[in-house]
Structures are given as structure tokens and as C-alpha cells.
Design a protein around this motif. Sequence first.
Motif, mmCIF file in Angstrom:
data_model
loop_
_atom_site.group_PDB
_atom_site.id
_atom_site.type_symbol
_atom_site.label_atom_id
_atom_site.label_comp_id
_atom_site.label_asym_id
_atom_site.label_seq_id
_atom_site.Cartn_x
_atom_site.Cartn_y
_atom_site.Cartn_z
ATOM 1 N N ALA A 211 0.834 -1.199 0.000
ATOM 2 C CA ALA A 211 0.000 0.000 0.000
ATOM 3 C C ALA A 211 0.871 1.253 0.000
ATOM 4 C CB ALA A 211 -0.917 0.003 1.214
ATOM 5 N N GLY A 212 0.341 2.318 -0.578
ATOM 6 C CA GLY A 212 1.067 3.578 -0.581
ATOM 7 C C GLY A 212 0.917 4.304 0.738
ATOM 8 N N VAL A 213 1.462 5.489 0.808
ATOM 9 C CA VAL A 213 1.362 6.308 2.014
ATOM 10 C C VAL A 213 0.786 7.668 1.622
ATOM 11 C CG1 VAL A 213 3.262 5.158 3.185
ATOM 12 C CG2 VAL A 213 3.737 7.122 1.722
ATOM 13 N N SER A 214 0.421 8.434 2.601
ATOM 14 C CA SER A 214 -0.143 9.763 2.351
ATOM 15 C C SER A 214 0.326 10.725 3.433
ATOM 16 C CB SER A 214 -1.679 9.706 2.322
ATOM 17 O OG SER A 214 -2.180 9.306 3.578
ATOM 18 N N LEU A 215 0.256 12.005 3.130
ATOM 19 C CA LEU A 215 0.584 13.032 4.102
ATOM 20 C C LEU A 215 -0.383 14.191 3.950
ATOM 21 C CD1 LEU A 215 3.569 15.171 2.883
ATOM 22 C CD2 LEU A 215 2.802 13.220 1.563
ATOM 23 N N GLU A 216 -0.639 14.864 5.050
ATOM 24 C CA GLU A 216 -1.526 16.026 5.037
ATOM 25 C C GLU A 216 -0.707 17.296 5.196
ATOM 26 O OE1 GLU A 216 -4.600 15.648 7.927
ATOM 27 O OE2 GLU A 216 -5.822 14.345 6.650
ATOM 28 N N LEU A 217 -1.036 18.295 4.382
ATOM 29 C CA LEU A 217 -0.321 19.567 4.405
ATOM 30 C C LEU A 217 -1.297 20.703 4.705
ATOM 31 C CD1 LEU A 217 1.838 19.091 1.182
ATOM 32 C CD2 LEU A 217 2.580 18.773 3.546
ATOM 33 N N PRO A 218 -0.883 21.700 5.465
ATOM 34 C CA PRO A 218 -1.761 22.844 5.731
ATOM 35 C C PRO A 218 -1.983 23.676 4.483
ATOM 36 C CG PRO A 218 0.435 23.230 6.629
ATOM 37 C CD PRO A 218 0.409 21.801 6.167
ATOM 38 N N VAL A 219 -3.177 24.246 4.384
ATOM 39 C CA VAL A 219 -3.560 25.068 3.231
ATOM 40 C C VAL A 219 -3.958 26.448 3.734
ATOM 41 C CG1 VAL A 219 -5.178 25.320 1.314
ATOM 42 C CG2 VAL A 219 -4.333 23.061 1.931
ATOM 43 N N GLY A 220 -3.570 27.467 2.999
ATOM 44 C CA GLY A 220 -3.924 28.832 3.371
ATOM 45 C C GLY A 220 -5.426 29.069 3.309
ATOM 46 N N ASP A 221 -5.909 29.971 4.176
ATOM 47 C CA ASP A 221 -7.332 30.307 4.241
ATOM 48 C C ASP A 221 -7.608 31.478 3.292
ATOM 49 O OD1 ASP A 221 -9.949 30.845 4.841
ATOM 50 O OD2 ASP A 221 -9.660 30.937 7.007
ATOM 51 N N SER A 222 -8.291 31.195 2.184
ATOM 52 C CA SER A 222 -8.539 32.244 1.179
ATOM 53 C C SER A 222 -9.483 33.325 1.686
ATOM 54 C CB SER A 222 -9.103 31.615 -0.095
ATOM 55 O OG SER A 222 -10.327 30.948 0.167
ATOM 56 N N SER A 223 -10.291 33.024 2.705
ATOM 57 C CA SER A 223 -11.205 34.036 3.247
ATOM 58 C C SER A 223 -10.464 35.145 3.982
ATOM 59 C CB SER A 223 -12.219 33.370 4.183
ATOM 60 O OG SER A 223 -11.569 32.814 5.318
ATOM 61 N N MET A 224 -9.180 34.939 4.278
ATOM 62 C CA MET A 224 -8.393 35.925 5.005
ATOM 63 C C MET A 224 -7.544 36.789 4.075
ATOM 64 S SD MET A 224 -9.129 35.392 8.197
ATOM 65 C CE MET A 224 -7.771 36.171 9.079
ATOM 66 N N ILE A 225 -7.692 36.606 2.759
ATOM 67 C CA ILE A 225 -6.836 37.325 1.815
ATOM 68 C C ILE A 225 -6.977 38.838 1.963
ATOM 69 C CG2 ILE A 225 -6.481 37.832 -0.639
ATOM 70 C CD1 ILE A 225 -6.996 34.927 -1.258
ATOM 71 N N ILE A 226 -8.221 39.342 2.011
ATOM 72 C CA ILE A 226 -8.442 40.789 2.074
ATOM 73 C C ILE A 226 -7.864 41.374 3.356
ATOM 74 C CG2 ILE A 226 -10.187 42.596 2.190
ATOM 75 C CD1 ILE A 226 -11.946 40.916 0.386
ATOM 76 N N SER A 227 -8.145 40.735 4.493
ATOM 77 C CA SER A 227 -7.663 41.261 5.767
ATOM 78 C C SER A 227 -6.138 41.190 5.859
ATOM 79 C CB SER A 227 -8.298 40.492 6.929
ATOM 80 O OG SER A 227 -8.016 39.113 6.833
ATOM 81 N N VAL A 228 -5.553 40.094 5.387
ATOM 82 C CA VAL A 228 -4.094 39.960 5.439
ATOM 83 C C VAL A 228 -3.431 40.992 4.531
ATOM 84 C CG1 VAL A 228 -2.163 38.456 4.844
ATOM 85 C CG2 VAL A 228 -4.122 37.527 6.084
ATOM 86 N N CYS A 229 -3.952 41.155 3.320
ATOM 87 C CA CYS A 229 -3.386 42.147 2.399
ATOM 88 C C CYS A 229 -3.536 43.556 2.954
ATOM 89 C CB CYS A 229 -4.068 42.043 1.035
ATOM 90 S SG CYS A 229 -3.657 40.539 0.113
ATOM 91 N N GLY A 230 -4.704 43.833 3.563
ATOM 92 C CA GLY A 230 -4.927 45.164 4.132
ATOM 93 C C GLY A 230 -3.948 45.478 5.246
ATOM 94 N N VAL A 231 -3.761 44.531 6.163
ATOM 95 C CA VAL A 231 -2.825 44.729 7.277
ATOM 96 C C VAL A 231 -1.396 44.871 6.757
ATOM 97 C CG1 VAL A 231 -1.822 43.649 9.318
ATOM 98 C CG2 VAL A 231 -4.295 43.544 8.943
ATOM 99 N N THR A 232 -1.039 44.065 5.738
ATOM 100 C CA THR A 232 0.317 44.135 5.176
ATOM 101 C C THR A 232 0.585 45.496 4.543
ATOM 102 O OG1 THR A 232 0.282 41.745 4.717
ATOM 103 C CG2 THR A 232 1.908 43.070 3.547
ATOM 104 N N VAL A 233 -0.385 45.993 3.743
ATOM 105 C CA VAL A 233 -0.219 47.296 3.093
ATOM 106 C C VAL A 233 -0.141 48.409 4.130
ATOM 107 C CG1 VAL A 233 -1.324 48.990 1.586
ATOM 108 C CG2 VAL A 233 -1.315 46.570 0.943
#
Length: 227
Positions: free
Chosen positions: A185-207
Motif C-alpha cells: 500500500a502507498g502512504v499519504s501526508l496532510e499539508l496545511p492550506v492557506g485560508d482564502s477568506s483571510m486574503i483581504i484582511s491579510v493584504c490590508g494589514v500588510t499594506v
Amino acid sequence: MFRCCLLVTLLCFIHRGNSEEADCFPSEWLKSVSMSVKISKAGFHRDLHYRVQWSKTEQEVHALLVQKLPSGVYMDEYQLDTLRRDTGLEVLLDSKVDVEAPEYLSSGFTALVFLSGRREAVVPVHGRYHRPSDSSKRVKVELESPRLLLRSEQCERGVAVDAPCTASNHSICSWTEILELEDHAGVSLELPVGDSSMIISVCGVTVLTTVLCCVYLLRNIWKHGSF
């Protein structure tokens, strides 16, 4: 570049033949062959643990793992070169791997793991960044089980697969592919994914932070600088 082109050409020779002709090893001995694949560590930087076992034989047996990897992970060829110098483990990749590219701009590749003189190997593998998502916090990457090829110098007939002899010798040798394995059998791994709902707030704070820092620097330069 030449090395990659040569390896791609050699990989074209890796093909399955008639399994009924694979009589280089006794059928009873082939039943003793087993392979296990495990993955360790957490996050984006993992280790693939390979282990191949077989019963005692008078022949000197060489093992080769043909591991297909999806676009969600990559191996670092420079890290593999360091691993080869430090431990002697040889791993060849069939294409140039861009370690900076995200998953959605990458493609899968194949790694050849040569186990000559050993029966275990630990190979580092790294996760790629995936597209942000507003519905999932993690993504699962599936790694299929590798193909196991065996070869003996005393065996010159009845082969099922043609593949490179070693990592340094790119000539073609005859291998026997082991198809019936208990732990396949093969193996698998789980990776964290960015939250797209936070794009506006993150970009706003960064700017905003960037603007405030620029204003602060300009103010101090104007106040203390000499023009």
C-alpha cells in the motif's frame, strides 16, 4: 542538464515484460521478499522510510525502487547529493525539479532509489504549497507504493524489466519486478492550506504596516539626515 536528459531517456526503457519469464530467482525464495514504506515527521518536511527484506540466498541481490511522486511533493536534488556523499545512498530524479514552484504550477516526477548493498533507506521529501481554500484547512497528498526491482549478477536470463544498472552507471541492466507483495500500500501526508477568506484582511494589514513603516523611515530621514 545533460544528466537529466540522459536519465529521461533511460527511464523510457523501464517497462514491464512477461512476468512468467521472471525465473531468475526461485519462486519459493520470491515469496520471502517483502517491502514496507512509511513516512515520518510532520509539516512540509518529511522522510520516506523504505525497507526491503528477503530470506538468505547465495546470490548478491541488488534492489531498485521506482517511486512515482505527485505534484504535491518534491525531492531536492542538492539535498540528495549531500545524502549520497554522507551515506552512500543514491537517488536519481527523472527531471529537473523546481523546489520553489507551488503545487498548481508543478508536475509529478519519478525517483529511482538504489538499494545496492543495503536493505533500508531514508529519503527526504518535501510538501509544496497548495492554492488557498475557504473550505479546507488541510490537503491530503497520496504517494503510491513504489515498484520493487531486483537484480543479481549471477542471473542473466528470464528478466521482466529493463532499467539503469546503478545511479552512476547509466547502462541498462535486466531486473525482475516483484509484483506480489504483502505490504504494497502507498502512504499519504496532510499539508496545511492557506485560508482564502483571510486574503483581504491579510493584504490590508500588510499594506497598512508597509505604509506606516515607510512614513516612519521618511520622517526620521528628514529629521536627522543631512541633505
